[in-house]
Design a protein around this motif. Structure first.
Motif, PDB file in Angstrom:
ATOM      1  N   TYR A 179       0.857  -1.188   0.000  1.00  5.61           N
ATOM      2  CA  TYR A 179       0.000   0.000   0.000  1.00  5.61           C
ATOM      3  C   TYR A 179       0.893   1.239   0.000  1.00  5.61           C
ATOM      4  O   TYR A 179       1.950   1.254   0.624  1.00  5.61           O
ATOM      5  CB  TYR A 179      -0.910  -0.006   1.224  1.00  5.61           C
ATOM      6  N   LYS A 180       0.435   2.271  -0.718  1.00  8.92           N
ATOM      7  CA  LYS A 180       1.240   3.482  -0.865  1.00  8.92           C
ATOM      8  C   LYS A 180       0.525   4.684  -0.275  1.00  8.92           C
ATOM      9  O   LYS A 180      -0.679   4.856  -0.463  1.00  8.92           O
ATOM     10  CB  LYS A 180       1.532   3.731  -2.358  1.00  8.92           C
ATOM     11  N   ASN A 181       1.266   5.513   0.443  1.00 11.77           N
ATOM     12  CA  ASN A 181       0.772   6.777   0.970  1.00 11.77           C
ATOM     13  C   ASN A 181       1.550   7.876   0.257  1.00 11.77           C
ATOM     14  O   ASN A 181       2.743   8.062   0.488  1.00 11.77           O
ATOM     15  CB  ASN A 181       1.000   6.839   2.482  1.00 11.77           C
ATOM     16  N   ILE A 182       0.879   8.567  -0.654  1.00  9.51           N
ATOM     17  CA  ILE A 182       1.544   9.528  -1.541  1.00  9.51           C
ATOM     18  C   ILE A 182       1.949  10.782  -0.773  1.00  9.51           C
ATOM     19  O   ILE A 182       1.148  11.355  -0.029  1.00  9.51           O
ATOM     20  CB  ILE A 182       0.618   9.919  -2.702  1.00  9.51           C
ATOM     21  N   GLY A 183       3.188  11.221  -0.947  1.00 12.00           N
ATOM     22  CA  GLY A 183       3.690  12.393  -0.238  1.00 12.00           C
ATOM     23  C   GLY A 183       2.997  13.677  -0.651  1.00 12.00           C
ATOM     24  O   GLY A 183       2.753  13.913  -1.842  1.00 12.00           O
ATOM     25  N   ASP A 184       2.668  14.518   0.332  1.00 17.38           N
ATOM     26  CA  ASP A 184       2.103  15.842   0.053  1.00 17.38           C
ATOM     27  C   ASP A 184       3.224  16.808  -0.306  1.00 17.38           C
ATOM     28  O   ASP A 184       4.406  16.534  -0.059  1.00 17.38           O
ATOM     29  CB  ASP A 184       1.355  16.373   1.276  1.00 17.38           C
ATOM     30  N   TYR A 185       2.853  17.959  -0.862  1.00 20.28           N
ATOM     31  CA  TYR A 185       3.830  19.000  -1.151  1.00 20.28           C
ATOM     32  C   TYR A 185       4.040  19.841   0.112  1.00 20.28           C
ATOM     33  O   TYR A 185       3.077  20.232   0.777  1.00 20.28           O
ATOM     34  CB  TYR A 185       3.367  19.875  -2.316  1.00 20.28           C
ATOM     35  N   ASN A 186       5.310  20.100   0.450  1.00 17.88           N
ATOM     36  CA  ASN A 186       5.616  20.861   1.657  1.00 17.88           C
ATOM     37  C   ASN A 186       5.760  22.348   1.356  1.00 17.88           C
ATOM     38  O   ASN A 186       5.505  22.789   0.224  1.00 17.88           O
ATOM     39  CB  ASN A 186       6.885  20.311   2.325  1.00 17.88           C
ATOM     40  N   GLU A 187       6.174  23.117   2.383  1.00 18.93           N
ATOM     41  CA  GLU A 187       6.258  24.574   2.244  1.00 18.93           C
ATOM     42  C   GLU A 187       7.254  25.017   1.181  1.00 18.93           C
ATOM     43  O   GLU A 187       7.127  26.098   0.613  1.00 18.93           O
ATOM     44  CB  GLU A 187       6.641  25.203   3.592  1.00 18.93           C
ATOM     45  N   THR A 188       8.243  24.186   0.885  1.00 19.70           N
ATOM     46  CA  THR A 188       9.259  24.548  -0.113  1.00 19.70           C
ATOM     47  C   THR A 188       8.791  24.267  -1.540  1.00 19.70           C
ATOM     48  O   THR A 188       9.485  24.589  -2.495  1.00 19.70           O
ATOM     49  CB  THR A 188      10.564  23.766   0.137  1.00 19.70           C
ATOM     50  N   GLY A 189       7.609  23.648  -1.669  1.00 21.73           N
ATOM     51  CA  GLY A 189       7.103  23.318  -2.998  1.00 21.73           C
ATOM     52  C   GLY A 189       7.532  21.954  -3.483  1.00 21.73           C
ATOM     53  O   GLY A 189       7.152  21.528  -4.571  1.00 21.73           O
ATOM     54  N   LYS A 190       8.329  21.253  -2.670  1.00 25.66           N
ATOM     55  CA  LYS A 190       8.773  19.915  -3.039  1.00 25.66           C
ATOM     56  C   LYS A 190       7.840  18.867  -2.440  1.00 25.66           C
ATOM     57  O   LYS A 190       7.249  19.086  -1.382  1.00 25.66           O
ATOM     58  CB  LYS A 190      10.205  19.671  -2.558  1.00 25.66           C
ATOM     59  N   GLN A 191       7.722  17.737  -3.116  1.00 25.36           N
ATOM     60  CA  GLN A 191       6.847  16.686  -2.644  1.00 25.36           C
ATOM     61  C   GLN A 191       7.576  15.795  -1.647  1.00 25.36           C
ATOM     62  O   GLN A 191       8.705  15.388  -1.869  1.00 25.36           O
ATOM     63  CB  GLN A 191       6.336  15.832  -3.813  1.00 25.36           C
ATOM     64  N   ASN A 192       6.920  15.517  -0.528  1.00 22.66           N
ATOM     65  CA  ASN A 192       7.495  14.612   0.465  1.00 22.66           C
ATOM     66  C   ASN A 192       7.579  13.196  -0.110  1.00 22.66           C
ATOM     67  O   ASN A 192       6.811  12.824  -0.996  1.00 22.66           O
ATOM     68  CB  ASN A 192       6.649  14.609   1.743  1.00 22.66           C
ATOM     69  N   THR A 193       8.490  12.406   0.422  1.00 21.89           N
ATOM     70  CA  THR A 193       8.726  11.052  -0.078  1.00 21.89           C
ATOM     71  C   THR A 193       7.537  10.143   0.223  1.00 21.89           C
ATOM     72  O   THR A 193       6.943  10.214   1.299  1.00 21.89           O
ATOM     73  CB  THR A 193       9.997  10.459   0.560  1.00 21.89           C
ATOM     74  N   ASN A 194       7.192   9.272  -0.734  1.00 13.84           N
ATOM     75  CA  ASN A 194       6.093   8.327  -0.546  1.00 13.84           C
ATOM     76  C   ASN A 194       6.410   7.329   0.559  1.00 13.84           C
ATOM     77  O   ASN A 194       7.567   6.991   0.805  1.00 13.84           O
ATOM     78  CB  ASN A 194       5.814   7.556  -1.839  1.00 13.84           C
ATOM     79  N   GLN A 195       5.353   6.838   1.191  1.00 16.20           N
ATOM     80  CA  GLN A 195       5.481   5.817   2.228  1.00 16.20           C
ATOM     81  C   GLN A 195       4.804   4.531   1.745  1.00 16.20           C
ATOM     82  O   GLN A 195       3.824   4.576   1.001  1.00 16.20           O
ATOM     83  CB  GLN A 195       4.824   6.278   3.530  1.00 16.20           C
ATOM     84  N   TYR A 196       5.319   3.393   2.223  1.00 16.80           N
ATOM     85  CA  TYR A 196       4.795   2.096   1.785  1.00 16.80           C
ATOM     86  C   TYR A 196       4.637   1.175   2.994  1.00 16.80           C
ATOM     87  O   TYR A 196       5.415   1.236   3.950  1.00 16.80           O
ATOM     88  CB  TYR A 196       5.739   1.453   0.766  1.00 16.80           C
ATOM     89  N   ARG A 197       3.620   0.307   2.926  1.00 15.54           N
ATOM     90  CA  ARG A 197       3.396  -0.709   3.957  1.00 15.54           C
ATOM     91  C   ARG A 197       2.784  -1.936   3.310  1.00 15.54           C
ATOM     92  O   ARG A 197       2.222  -1.861   2.215  1.00 15.54           O
ATOM     93  CB  ARG A 197       2.431  -0.189   5.037  1.00 15.54           C
ATOM     94  N   THR A 198       2.862  -3.067   4.006  1.00 17.43           N
ATOM     95  CA  THR A 198       2.177  -4.272   3.521  1.00 17.43           C
ATOM     96  C   THR A 198       0.791  -4.388   4.129  1.00 17.43           C
ATOM     97  O   THR A 198       0.068  -5.336   3.843  1.00 17.43           O
ATOM     98  CB  THR A 198       2.985  -5.547   3.844  1.00 17.43           C
ATOM     99  N   THR A 199       0.421  -3.433   4.982  1.00 12.73           N
ATOM    100  CA  THR A 199      -0.932  -3.342   5.533  1.00 12.73           C
ATOM    101  C   THR A 199      -1.500  -1.978   5.166  1.00 12.73           C
ATOM    102  O   THR A 199      -0.737  -1.017   4.998  1.00 12.73           O
ATOM    103  CB  THR A 199      -0.927  -3.515   7.054  1.00 12.73           C
ATOM    104  N   PRO A 200      -2.824  -1.851   5.051  1.00 15.42           N
ATOM    105  CA  PRO A 200      -3.419  -0.581   4.600  1.00 15.42           C
ATOM    106  C   PRO A 200      -3.160   0.576   5.557  1.00 15.42           C
ATOM    107  O   PRO A 200      -3.045   0.386   6.778  1.00 15.42           O
ATOM    108  CB  PRO A 200      -4.923  -0.907   4.530  1.00 15.42           C
TER     109      PRO A 200
END
Length: 332
Positions: A179-200
């Motif tokens: 399962y993937k948790n897509i990174g949001d964009y931070n104050e600098t305009g860059k996207q945070n790194t995606n997160q992954y798990r084997t559970t939801p």
């Protein structure tokens, strides 16, 4: 001997910085070898046997697949991940498809392992999918089991191009392996790194970007069981929470009924849970309230105390709910 329903993969085989770091092909063959051990922990096999027991195709034909297995066995040996000899006890590269080999899995200094359950292994359809799953599964017992991984790191883990690596990761997500948790964009305009798990990831864990993918960009049934709000009223509330300026560039703020809706939804969530539509409305409210709380406080002209408008709006909403519930209780 104890019978296991899983394969033990030493974490060094999954660590991209380790000298024992395996390719996707090597990891797949290693898994098949691990499954082939007899009661004494010995592995008697042939390249053809390994090919036949495998459920993932290595090449377009059996001949090429067996050759890939032979090459992979040699590379696993060269990395000192396995040892093998022919039937005469000789270490050799000159073995044929049906030649019997005695294979031994190497022991490692570190004890950290990742469990690959047989039923999961049997369902995985691609070699890189297996690699992706194990790379994420490795973090199961670390904190909340979340693996934060950039595109460039996936490239190093899977030992392929970044494009191929991300394609494999996304396919593993689509297959439901991870399962993937897509990174949001931070104050600098860059996207945070995606997160992954084997559970939801639960709704209160996912980022705004993931929430939009799940509840906003996909069509959902608009329904509510809230006692004091209709679907249309909640849609209006959601719109106000999501609108910061009108067509004339004037600021738009939530009204009292919007805060009441948030408090009612919070209560409903604790008691019976929310519909997908209600989750969407509550998320819009929580996000707007969070942003309003970041505004600079005002000064009360009478008491000279600092306060935030959003806090007073929430207190007024709580009072309105209390009055409403008391009137309803007396009515019945």
């Amino acid at each position: 001997m104890e019978f296991f329903t899983f394969i033990m993969i030493n974490n060094q085989l999954l660590d991209e910085k380790s000298e024992f770091h395996l390719t996707s092909n090597e990891l797949y063959i290693y898994s098949l070898l691990s499954m082939s051990r007899n009661l004494r922990g010995q592995i008697y096999t042939t390249p053809s046997t390994i090919h036949d027991m495998g459920h993932i195709k290595l090449a377009s034909s059996q001949k090429r697949g067996v050759q890939t297995i032979k090459d992979t066995l040699i590379s696993l040996r060269d990395k000192k991940v396995i040892k093998f000899t022919n039937a005469d006890g000789e270490i050799t590269d000159a073995f044929k498809a049906n030649d019997i080999l005695l294979v031994e899995l190497s022991e490692f200094d570190t004890e950290g392992h990742t469990q690959l359950h047989f039923e999961v292994f049997d369902e995985i359809k691609g070699i890189r999918h297996l690699h992706v799953y194990l790379a994420v599964r490795k973090w199961k017992n670390s904190g909340d089991g979340t693996f934060t991984c950039s595109k460039s790191r996936w490239e190093k883990i899977l030992k392929c191009s970044e494009t191929t690596a991300i394609k494999a990761v996304n396919e593993a997500v689509e297959e439901g392996l991870i399962y993937k948790n897509i990174g949001d964009y931070n104050e600098t305009g860059k996207q945070n790194t995606n997160q992954y798990r084997t559970t939801p990831f639960e709704d209160d864990e996912i980022t705004h970007h993931s929430f939009r993918k799940k509840y906003i960009e996909k069509e959902i049934v608009e329904e509510t069981s809230l006692e004091h709000f209709t679907v249309e009223e909640l849609k209006e509330t959601e719109l106000r929470f999501n609108t910061h300026k009108d067509e004339n560039s004037k600021d738009v703020f939530p009204v009292e009924k919007d805060y009441i809706a948030v408090l009612d939804l919070r209560k409903q969530k604790r008691k019976v849970g929310l519909t997908d539509f209600e989750k969407r409305v509550l998320r819009a409210g929580e996000n707007r309230i969070k942003k309003l709380k970041m505004q600079k406080p005002l000064v009360d002209k009478e008491t000279f105390e600092e306060y935030k408008v959003v806090d007073r709006c929430i207190e007024l909403a709580k009072l309105a709910i209390k009055c409403r519930d008391e009137i309803n209780a007396n009515h019945y």
